[in-house]
Enzyme design. Sequence first.
Site, PDB file in Angstrom:
ATOM      1  N   HIS A  89       0.963  -1.148   0.043  1.00 37.09           N
ATOM      2  CA  HIS A  89       0.166   0.186  -0.115  1.00 37.09           C
ATOM      3  C   HIS A  89       1.018   1.155  -0.099  1.00 37.09           C
ATOM      4  O   HIS A  89       1.864   1.237   0.491  1.00 37.09           O
ATOM      5  CB  HIS A  89      -0.952   0.003   1.222  1.00 37.09           C
ATOM      6  CG  HIS A  89      -1.773   1.194   1.329  1.00 37.09           C
ATOM      7  ND1 HIS A  89      -1.864   2.390   1.773  1.00 37.09           N
ATOM      8  CD2 HIS A  89      -3.175   0.825   1.057  1.00 37.09           C
ATOM      9  CE1 HIS A  89      -2.845   3.005   1.748  1.00 37.09           C
ATOM     10  NE2 HIS A  89      -3.891   2.218   1.319  1.00 37.09           N
ATOM     11  N   ASP A 118       2.828  -5.134   8.225  1.00 40.07           N
ATOM     12  CA  ASP A 118       1.729  -4.087   7.943  1.00 40.07           C
ATOM     13  C   ASP A 118       0.548  -5.137   8.040  1.00 40.07           C
ATOM     14  O   ASP A 118       0.273  -5.651   7.090  1.00 40.07           O
ATOM     15  CB  ASP A 118       1.651  -3.312   6.616  1.00 40.07           C
ATOM     16  CG  ASP A 118       0.202  -2.774   6.509  1.00 40.07           C
ATOM     17  OD1 ASP A 118      -0.576  -2.745   7.071  1.00 40.07           O
ATOM     18  OD2 ASP A 118       0.398  -1.842   5.270  1.00 40.07           O
ATOM     19  N   GLN A 143      -4.621  -5.366   7.053  1.00 36.86           N
ATOM     20  CA  GLN A 143      -5.614  -6.365   6.292  1.00 36.86           C
ATOM     21  C   GLN A 143      -5.581  -7.718   6.895  1.00 36.86           C
ATOM     22  O   GLN A 143      -6.338  -8.466   6.348  1.00 36.86           O
ATOM     23  CB  GLN A 143      -5.310  -6.350   4.772  1.00 36.86           C
ATOM     24  CG  GLN A 143      -5.558  -5.258   3.848  1.00 36.86           C
ATOM     25  CD  GLN A 143      -7.008  -4.624   3.730  1.00 36.86           C
ATOM     26  OE1 GLN A 143      -7.866  -5.582   4.211  1.00 36.86           O
ATOM     27  NE2 GLN A 143      -7.107  -3.313   3.535  1.00 36.86           N
ATOM     28  N   LYS A 168     -10.614  -0.769  10.242  1.00 35.02           N
ATOM     29  CA  LYS A 168     -10.563  -1.860   9.421  1.00 35.02           C
ATOM     30  C   LYS A 168     -11.075  -3.138  10.221  1.00 35.02           C
ATOM     31  O   LYS A 168     -11.275  -4.025   9.704  1.00 35.02           O
ATOM     32  CB  LYS A 168      -9.317  -2.061   8.683  1.00 35.02           C
ATOM     33  CG  LYS A 168      -9.002  -0.883   7.623  1.00 35.02           C
ATOM     34  CD  LYS A 168      -7.810  -1.228   6.865  1.00 35.02           C
ATOM     35  CE  LYS A 168      -7.434  -0.137   5.943  1.00 35.02           C
ATOM     36  NZ  LYS A 168      -8.016   0.298   4.884  1.00 35.02           N
ATOM     37  N   CYS A 211      -4.798   2.604  -3.788  1.00 34.76           N
ATOM     38  CA  CYS A 211      -3.443   2.863  -3.350  1.00 34.76           C
ATOM     39  C   CYS A 211      -2.341   1.956  -3.358  1.00 34.76           C
ATOM     40  O   CYS A 211      -1.661   1.964  -2.533  1.00 34.76           O
ATOM     41  CB  CYS A 211      -3.782   3.285  -1.828  1.00 34.76           C
ATOM     42  SG  CYS A 211      -5.002   4.696  -1.524  1.00 34.76           S
TER      43      CYS A 211
HETATM   44  N1  PLP Z   1      -1.750  -0.905   4.692  1.00 37.46           N
HETATM   45  C1  PLP Z   1      -2.714  -1.702   3.845  1.00 37.46           C
HETATM   46  C2  PLP Z   1      -2.397  -2.939   3.598  1.00 37.46           C
HETATM   47  C3  PLP Z   1      -4.072  -1.157   3.609  1.00 37.46           C
HETATM   48  O1  PLP Z   1      -4.769  -1.841   3.357  1.00 37.46           O
HETATM   49  C4  PLP Z   1      -4.311  -0.002   4.157  1.00 37.46           C
HETATM   50  C5  PLP Z   1      -5.396   0.698   3.836  1.00 37.46           C
HETATM   51  O2  PLP Z   1      -6.263   0.365   3.066  1.00 37.46           O
HETATM   52  C6  PLP Z   1      -3.325   0.934   4.818  1.00 37.46           C
HETATM   53  C7  PLP Z   1      -2.188   0.394   5.133  1.00 37.46           C
HETATM   54  C8  PLP Z   1      -3.408   2.363   5.308  1.00 37.46           C
HETATM   55  O3  PLP Z   1      -4.274   2.320   6.507  1.00 37.46           O
HETATM   56  P1  PLP Z   1      -5.166   3.497   7.041  1.00 37.46           P
HETATM   57  O4  PLP Z   1      -5.405   4.375   6.009  1.00 37.46           O
HETATM   58  O5  PLP Z   1      -6.082   3.191   8.052  1.00 37.46           O
HETATM   59  O6  PLP Z   1      -3.853   4.151   7.573  1.00 37.46           O
END
Ligand code: PLP
Length: 414
Positions: free
Chosen positions: A132, A209, A212, A235, A373
Amino acid sequence: MFANRTDYETMIDVNKIRSDFPILLRKVYGKPLVYFDNAATTQKPKCVVENIKEMYYTLNANIHRGVHFLSQQATDAHEAARVTTQNFIGAKSSNEIVFTRGTTESINLIASTYCRAFCKPGDEIIVSEMEHHSNIVPWQLQEEISGVKLRVIPINDKGELIIEEFEKLINPRTKLVSIAHISNALGTVNDIEEVIRIAHENNTPVLIDAAQSVQHIPLDVQKLDCDFLVFSAHKAYGPTGMGVLYGKEEWLNKLPPYHGGGEMIASVSFDKTTFNELPYKFEAGTPDYVGSTSMAAGLDYISKIGLENIAQYEHELLEYATEQLLKIDGLKIYGTSKNKASVVSFLVNDIHHYDMGMLLDKMGIAVRTGHHCVEPLMNRLQIDGTVRASFAFYNTKEEIDQLVAGIKRIVTMF
Ligand code: PLP
């Protein structure tokens, strides 16, 4: 902490669960809402919303600094939320749980403080091609600030990490590996155990990370032996604007503070300022005690249902959706790894993902379209976006049938 918690035994009772989510009763354009945008954010069960309300109605007071009754109760609730979070991911100590605004802020915190403490120009950070943007751009900012270089693990055509390439990339200049557990766009579940094993053999720490994954599969940071792990409450059935950075205590102790302000100090003078102990060193300003306690209500809700049950049920949804979608002529699924979470990304013939998303919306079906993203991943796949349906444990096979019927109708329109 205040909510009417429902008892879920071992199986998913989807009707019972759906009654905990009032928004699922909504109509969209006069049609029942089918919510398949769970990878972007999940809906909130009543217990989370009630917690927010009760915090403001009965327990609102700034925490940590107050001697009065309300402040102490609010402080206790906030610190109890830290312990709930600690237990949820199996951390050794609640000192290892830093509250942040979300995954993005957690990664920025580590990128900034870790590079400041441990990196010099020419050192390398490894990420993957499926990250992401929030696990790419903070490191790119550090390329400018600290002179580190970003190296990228490629993926194969199924959307899996090529581990042999990772083994070739890692070298004595590698200072950190930062990798998604589950891809938000493809659903691939990465073999993070193997990534951590290889990285540690090379004396390199690993950030996971888990944006998900915490809401889909059981996680135990001690078993995994990851050095850092980050996720967002919104999430995981919790509130927006709240998140978590887990770090091994030995690492967090070695890192300098990130933001400066109240809470994060031991004492302040114009000659010398000293910093607070963990985890407060990283929590400058008034803490989000409404966010932390509501996040904990969401985590408790998941725990009651059971992540094993959730993983099994969502896997059934994934298998069913994959099978049904592949019956549609011209539909191609992106992300065909054997080990997948409940995310299906697809395109149908040359129908633009945006058109597909808009037309499904008119049928009451919420999916996400675009690059999700992950622009570098889209470049690798040579597309500019997909339609993404992502499932939660409140979704049903009947809803998947509606999605499939909707796509078939749209195909006939084109
Ligand atoms: N990392 C992953 C794999 C994501 O799917 C997302 C959001 O979709 C993020 C990071 C960023 O999360 P946030 O916008 O809640 O900080």
